[in-house]
Enzyme design. Structure first.
Site, PDB file in Angstrom:
ATOM      1  N   ASP A 187     -37.606   7.947  25.031  1.00 50.52           N
ATOM      2  CA  ASP A 187     -36.742   8.741  24.140  1.00 50.52           C
ATOM      3  C   ASP A 187     -36.239   9.980  24.881  1.00 50.52           C
ATOM      4  O   ASP A 187     -36.670  10.273  25.990  1.00 50.52           O
ATOM      5  CB  ASP A 187     -37.497   9.128  22.858  1.00 50.52           C
ATOM      6  CG  ASP A 187     -38.694  10.032  23.132  1.00 50.52           C
ATOM      7  OD1 ASP A 187     -39.338   9.871  24.188  1.00 50.52           O
ATOM      8  OD2 ASP A 187     -38.995  10.909  22.298  1.00 50.52           O
ATOM      9  N   HIS A 510     -39.064  -0.089  27.633  1.00 53.73           N
ATOM     10  CA  HIS A 510     -38.491   0.670  26.508  1.00 53.73           C
ATOM     11  C   HIS A 510     -38.089   2.040  27.062  1.00 53.73           C
ATOM     12  O   HIS A 510     -38.856   3.005  27.035  1.00 53.73           O
ATOM     13  CB  HIS A 510     -39.533   0.811  25.392  1.00 53.73           C
ATOM     14  CG  HIS A 510     -39.013   1.496  24.158  1.00 53.73           C
ATOM     15  ND1 HIS A 510     -38.310   0.838  23.180  1.00 53.73           N
ATOM     16  CD2 HIS A 510     -39.078   2.781  23.744  1.00 53.73           C
ATOM     17  CE1 HIS A 510     -37.983   1.692  22.215  1.00 53.73           C
ATOM     18  NE2 HIS A 510     -38.442   2.883  22.548  1.00 53.73           N
ATOM     19  N   ASP A 552     -43.176  -7.751  28.363  1.00 54.52           N
ATOM     20  CA  ASP A 552     -42.043  -7.073  29.006  1.00 54.52           C
ATOM     21  C   ASP A 552     -40.811  -7.225  28.113  1.00 54.52           C
ATOM     22  O   ASP A 552     -39.910  -7.999  28.407  1.00 54.52           O
ATOM     23  CB  ASP A 552     -41.805  -7.681  30.396  1.00 54.52           C
ATOM     24  CG  ASP A 552     -40.655  -7.003  31.114  1.00 54.52           C
ATOM     25  OD1 ASP A 552     -40.298  -5.865  30.719  1.00 54.52           O
ATOM     26  OD2 ASP A 552     -40.108  -7.606  32.055  1.00 54.52           O
ATOM     27  N   GLU A 561     -43.202   1.064  27.076  1.00 51.97           N
ATOM     28  CA  GLU A 561     -42.417   2.281  27.234  1.00 51.97           C
ATOM     29  C   GLU A 561     -42.816   2.947  28.554  1.00 51.97           C
ATOM     30  O   GLU A 561     -43.774   2.518  29.215  1.00 51.97           O
ATOM     31  CB  GLU A 561     -42.652   3.223  26.043  1.00 51.97           C
ATOM     32  CG  GLU A 561     -41.656   4.388  26.015  1.00 51.97           C
ATOM     33  CD  GLU A 561     -41.656   5.173  24.702  1.00 51.97           C
ATOM     34  OE1 GLU A 561     -42.327   4.775  23.731  1.00 51.97           O
ATOM     35  OE2 GLU A 561     -40.946   6.197  24.660  1.00 51.97           O
TER      36      GLU A 561
HETATM   37  O1  G3I Z   1     -57.824   7.387  21.163  1.00 50.20           O
HETATM   38  C1  G3I Z   1     -57.872   6.486  20.054  1.00 50.20           C
HETATM   39  C2  G3I Z   1     -59.120   5.647  20.096  1.00 50.20           C
HETATM   40  O2  G3I Z   1     -60.229   6.460  19.962  1.00 50.20           O
HETATM   41  C3  G3I Z   1     -59.043   4.588  19.005  1.00 50.20           C
HETATM   42  O3  G3I Z   1     -60.152   3.763  19.089  1.00 50.20           O
HETATM   43  C4  G3I Z   1     -57.766   3.774  19.169  1.00 50.20           C
HETATM   44  C5  G3I Z   1     -57.618   2.718  18.090  1.00 50.20           C
HETATM   45  O4  G3I Z   1     -56.294   2.299  17.975  1.00 50.20           O
HETATM   46  O5  G3I Z   1     -56.670   4.645  19.098  1.00 50.20           O
HETATM   47  C6  G3I Z   1     -56.634   5.629  20.093  1.00 50.20           C
HETATM   48  O6  G3I Z   1     -55.553   6.450  19.845  1.00 50.20           O
HETATM   49  C7  G3I Z   1     -54.276   5.992  20.143  1.00 50.20           C
HETATM   50  C8  G3I Z   1     -53.680   7.017  21.077  1.00 50.20           C
HETATM   51  O7  G3I Z   1     -52.341   6.781  21.230  1.00 50.20           O
HETATM   52  C9  G3I Z   1     -54.346   6.996  22.453  1.00 50.20           C
HETATM   53  O8  G3I Z   1     -53.801   7.998  23.264  1.00 50.20           O
HETATM   54  C10 G3I Z   1     -53.504   5.858  18.849  1.00 50.20           C
HETATM   55  O9  G3I Z   1     -53.954   4.761  18.113  1.00 50.20           O
HETATM   56  C11 G3I Z   1     -52.044   5.717  19.147  1.00 50.20           C
HETATM   57  O10 G3I Z   1     -51.293   5.707  17.945  1.00 50.20           O
HETATM   58  C12 G3I Z   1     -51.593   6.839  20.027  1.00 50.20           C
HETATM   59  O11 G3I Z   1     -50.309   6.633  20.416  1.00 50.20           O
HETATM   60  C13 G3I Z   1     -49.496   7.712  20.842  1.00 50.20           C
HETATM   61  C14 G3I Z   1     -48.082   7.382  20.401  1.00 50.20           C
HETATM   62  O12 G3I Z   1     -47.176   8.330  20.904  1.00 50.20           O
HETATM   63  C15 G3I Z   1     -47.934   7.326  18.897  1.00 50.20           C
HETATM   64  O13 G3I Z   1     -48.167   8.552  18.329  1.00 50.20           O
HETATM   65  C16 G3I Z   1     -49.567   7.790  22.368  1.00 50.20           C
HETATM   66  O14 G3I Z   1     -50.826   8.299  22.780  1.00 50.20           O
HETATM   67  C17 G3I Z   1     -48.465   8.712  22.879  1.00 50.20           C
HETATM   68  O15 G3I Z   1     -48.442   8.607  24.282  1.00 50.20           O
HETATM   69  C18 G3I Z   1     -47.122   8.326  22.298  1.00 50.20           C
HETATM   70  O16 G3I Z   1     -46.177   9.255  22.723  1.00 50.20           O
HETATM   71  C19 G3I Z   1     -44.807   8.947  22.516  1.00 50.20           C
HETATM   72  C20 G3I Z   1     -44.184  10.178  21.877  1.00 50.20           C
HETATM   73  O17 G3I Z   1     -44.719  10.361  20.599  1.00 50.20           O
HETATM   74  C21 G3I Z   1     -42.658  10.066  21.819  1.00 50.20           C
HETATM   75  N1  G3I Z   1     -42.127   9.765  23.115  1.00 50.20           N
HETATM   76  C22 G3I Z   1     -42.656   8.548  23.687  1.00 50.20           C
HETATM   77  C23 G3I Z   1     -44.146   8.657  23.865  1.00 50.20           C
HETATM   78  C24 G3I Z   1     -44.730   7.446  24.567  1.00 50.20           C
HETATM   79  O18 G3I Z   1     -44.813   6.322  23.767  1.00 50.20           O
HETATM   80  O1  9MR Z   2     -38.107   4.952  20.992  1.00 53.07           O
HETATM   81  C1  9MR Z   2     -39.225   5.494  20.328  1.00 53.07           C
HETATM   82  C2  9MR Z   2     -40.370   5.692  21.299  1.00 53.07           C
HETATM   83  O2  9MR Z   2     -40.010   6.650  22.258  1.00 53.07           O
HETATM   84  C3  9MR Z   2     -41.639   6.078  20.569  1.00 53.07           C
HETATM   85  O3  9MR Z   2     -42.734   6.043  21.443  1.00 53.07           O
HETATM   86  C4  9MR Z   2     -41.908   5.144  19.427  1.00 53.07           C
HETATM   87  C5  9MR Z   2     -43.126   5.559  18.611  1.00 53.07           C
HETATM   88  O4  9MR Z   2     -42.996   6.824  18.103  1.00 53.07           O
HETATM   89  O5  9MR Z   2     -40.804   5.074  18.583  1.00 53.07           O
HETATM   90  C6  9MR Z   2     -39.628   4.593  19.206  1.00 53.07           C
HETATM   91  O6  9MR Z   2     -38.601   4.582  18.273  1.00 53.07           O
HETATM   92  C7  9MR Z   2     -38.614   3.560  17.312  1.00 53.07           C
HETATM   93  C8  9MR Z   2     -39.052   4.133  15.973  1.00 53.07           C
HETATM   94  O7  9MR Z   2     -40.371   4.614  16.002  1.00 53.07           O
HETATM   95  C9  9MR Z   2     -38.912   3.082  14.892  1.00 53.07           C
HETATM   96  N1  9MR Z   2     -37.555   2.569  14.863  1.00 53.07           N
HETATM   97  C10 9MR Z   2     -37.139   1.968  16.141  1.00 53.07           C
HETATM   98  C11 9MR Z   2     -37.199   2.996  17.229  1.00 53.07           C
HETATM   99  C12 9MR Z   2     -36.727   2.403  18.559  1.00 53.07           C
HETATM  100  O8  9MR Z   2     -37.466   1.281  18.920  1.00 53.07           O
END
Ligand code: G3I
Ligand code: 9MR
Length: 585
Positions: A187, A510, A552, A561
């Protein structure tokens, strides 16, 4: 005549089927041999994993088919997460540089790989150059980017103060200028929390290997200005971070659209952008990174006049704000209930900022030598040593204290305790690795396979590199390399997880520019998030075995991503290993 015609048709059909089956097997066979698809150092460990219960021997062959090494396969002591034992091919003792394949009779030959000095050199550079491609507010030019050149996106010179961030000096709707920085991931938003660990990791690469990193040239606009390119690139984000501090010292949690953009190029993504809510986590991460920046940029007074002083001043101001506002936690639901417009982009929300306090206090202590910081915050509240991630930054502070042991050993009373805890953590991380099915550190535990699992491999690698640097014990270096081998192909999916490297690497990450541009190949040097079975994106993965759960597919943001905090530990690990390659023997 008719008989002959029938026989002929039968023969042709047979030929077609036989070829199809052979090709099918060949393709399947190549997938059964898992190894680092980039290659090996002449003096380093060399291991491949064979997924077949029948195979018993292997050979290494030149790409022309000449056998140069023969060996026996050894059954793994433990099964993989799917319950299958693997066969291990160890050809460490074969040291002759060249281009080879590994052949297993009855199965196939592997993808080609190289044995050579500096075998990861190009990948090491690419892992850093990736940040140039992620830059906001600047055109990505052909002379630096080749076919991935693109127009400037997101000037960010007119960013709105969101209602959640409004003050009497900066009421809602005030415009501020906050250009530069890297896009976070797939993003286009910019998040301080995730910038924190990313910048720290890259600056640590410089702090740990300054002489090596001075030789690394990235061909970016600032190249040749008298600063190492690693610092040039990192400054692109640090200068943006500086714009995110409000006059009172608090730091905005993020700069963002209200919702994620579509799959369009950056210059087409022109929706209004906001700075949102000052948060304790963002402010402490900012303080930590600025304190670290101050001690590094202090060494470049001619190239960066005044910058070190600025960094230290803003770090102290941020730390003071966080001490006065210790519970400003970012939570989209509570925020959106009170403020508008609603913001639904990435959260980087964290309910526990104890570790952020430890990190910021540690960096300020290391930079200033002022022991008061170790009294303001209890740096070692317990003996836990959690692996770093964007939400868990405690060890980042410990790393800094440990790497500056020369100055601190004498006057930090808990130094020995910290060092002991750190080595216990490193020992526990590697214990038992040899008996696992892939012989690498990350594949020891199912729980490592969460969103961004490839950054777990990288961050474990980074911890082990530090353990090696601090102890001189080469086992840590070798286990760090096992996780690089994991990332580059010795894993449960057979992917080399870095775009443009290895024979089978992600083609559809992604990543909005990679999706929206007209170039077939994705932007190079980016590591994808990696295997994890939760499917938060609702895209079905071919297997839900933790280390096999990857696809992929450009819609699969939960595994495919890219992100700045995932590339940074890869960059640290691969550059560190390049710097230390002479010590592998
Ligand atoms: O750490 C827990 C673990 O203890 C647990 O057992 C497990 C079960 O599912 O979950 C773990 O946590 C996960 C965490 O990532 C690990 O770092 C969460 O479920 C998971 O939802 C979380 O995802 C984060 C994601 O955003 C959704 O919020 C990612 O860390 C984080 O890197 C990702 O970041 C996004 C930004 O919001 C937007 N830009 C892209 C970026 C990368 O995807
Ligand atoms: O593109 C977004 C990505 O950077 C984030 O990690 C992800 C989870 O927050 O969300 C992606 O965006 C999606 C959104 O959450 C739901 N609608 C579709 C978007 C693009 O795939």
């Amino acid at each position: 005549m008719l008989m002959f015609k029938r026989l002929f048709i039968f023969f042709v059909v047979f030929l077609i089927l036989a070829t199809a089956i052979c090709y099918g097997q060949a393709d399947d066979g190549i997938q059964k041999i898992r190894l680092n698809q980039v290659g090996f150092y002449p003096d380093g460990p060399k291991i491949a994993i064979v997924l077949s219960a029948k195979a018993s021997s292997f050979s290494v062959q030149t790409t022309a088919g000449k056998v140069v090494f023969r060996g026996a396969l050894k059954k793994s002591l433990q099964p993989d997460f799917a319950g299958n034992y693997t066969r291990i091919a160890d050809f460490t003792s074969f040291r002759t540089p060249g281009k080879y394949v590994l052949n297993v009779p009855g199965i196939n030959s592997s993808y080609p790989f190289e044995i050579s000095e500096s075998v990861h050199n190009q990948l090491a550079n690419a892992s850093l150059k990736a940040y140039y491609f992620m830059r906001a507010s600047i055109p990505i030019e052909k002379k630096y980017a080749g076919k991935w050149a693109r127009p400037k996106g997101h000037p960010d010179e007119m960013v709105l103060i969101h209602s959640s961030a409004a003050t009497s000096q900066r009421p809602e709707g005030t415009l501020i200028s906050s250009p530069g920085g890297w896009y976070d991931a797939g993003d286009y938003n910019k998040y301080i929390v995730n910038s924190g660990i990313s910048v720290y990791t890259l600056l640590s690469l410089y702090e740990d290997f300054p002489e090596h990193m001075k030789t690394v040239k990235l061909n970016i606009p600032e190249s040749g200005n008298g600063l190492p390119d690693l610092l040039n690139e990192t400054l692109w984000n640090i200068r943006w971070m500086l714009t995110m501090q409000d006059d009172d010292g608090g730091v905005y949690h993020k700069l963002t659209n209200t919702e994620f953009d579509g799959m369009i190029m950056p210059d087409k993504a022109t929706k209004p952008r906001y700075v949102v809510m000052k948060s304790t986590a963002a402010t402490l991460d900012f303080a930590a990174v600025m304190a670290q920046s101050a001690r590094i940029f202090r060494n470049f007074p001619t190239q960066l006049p005044g910058l070190a002083d600025t960094c230290l001043r803003v770090a102290k101001k941020a730390f003071a704000w966080a001490r006065a506002n210790p519970r400003e936690l970012y939570n989209r639901y509570t925020m959106n209930a009170r403020f508008s417009p609603k913001i639904t982009t990435g959260d980087y929300g964290d309910n526990n900022v104890g570790d952020e306090f430890i990190w910021a206090a540690s960096e300020l202590y290391v930079t200033t030598g002022n022991v008061q910081y170790t009294k303001d915050v209890n740096l070692i509240p317990n003996d836990k040593m959690p692996l770093p991630s964007w939400s868990q930054v405690r060890l980042l502070g410990y790393y800094s204290i440990l790497r500056h042991s020369e100055q601190l050993r004498a006057h930090y009373p808990d130094f020995q305790k910290l060092q002991k805890q750190f080595f216990e953590f490193a020992e526990a991380m590697i214990a038992g690795t040899d008996s696992t099915a892939y012989k690498d550190v990350i594949q020891k535990k199912r729980s490592n396979f969460v969103w961004g699992s490839n950054s777990i491999a990288g961050n474990q690698g980074m911890a082990l590199i530090l353990a090696y640097k601090l102890s001189g014990n080469k086992k840590f270096l070798k286990y760090a390399l096992s996780n690089l081998d994991y990332l580059l192909g010795r894993n449960g999916t057979g992917y080399c997880y870095v775009t443009s490297y290895g024979s089978k690497s992600p083609m559809h990450p992604h990543h909005r520019p990679s999706i929206a541009d007209t170039v077939a190949d994705p932007v190079p040097g980016l590591v994808v998030g990696g295997a994890q079975p939760e499917m938060q994106d609702h895209i079905r993965v071919p297997s839900t075995v933790p280390d096999e759960a990857y696809i992929d597919d450009d819609k699969a943001y939960a595994t495919n991503e890219v992100a700045i905090n995932w590339n940074a530990p890869l960059a640290y690990l691969v550059n560190a290993i390049e710097a230390l390659q002479g010590q592998l023997q």
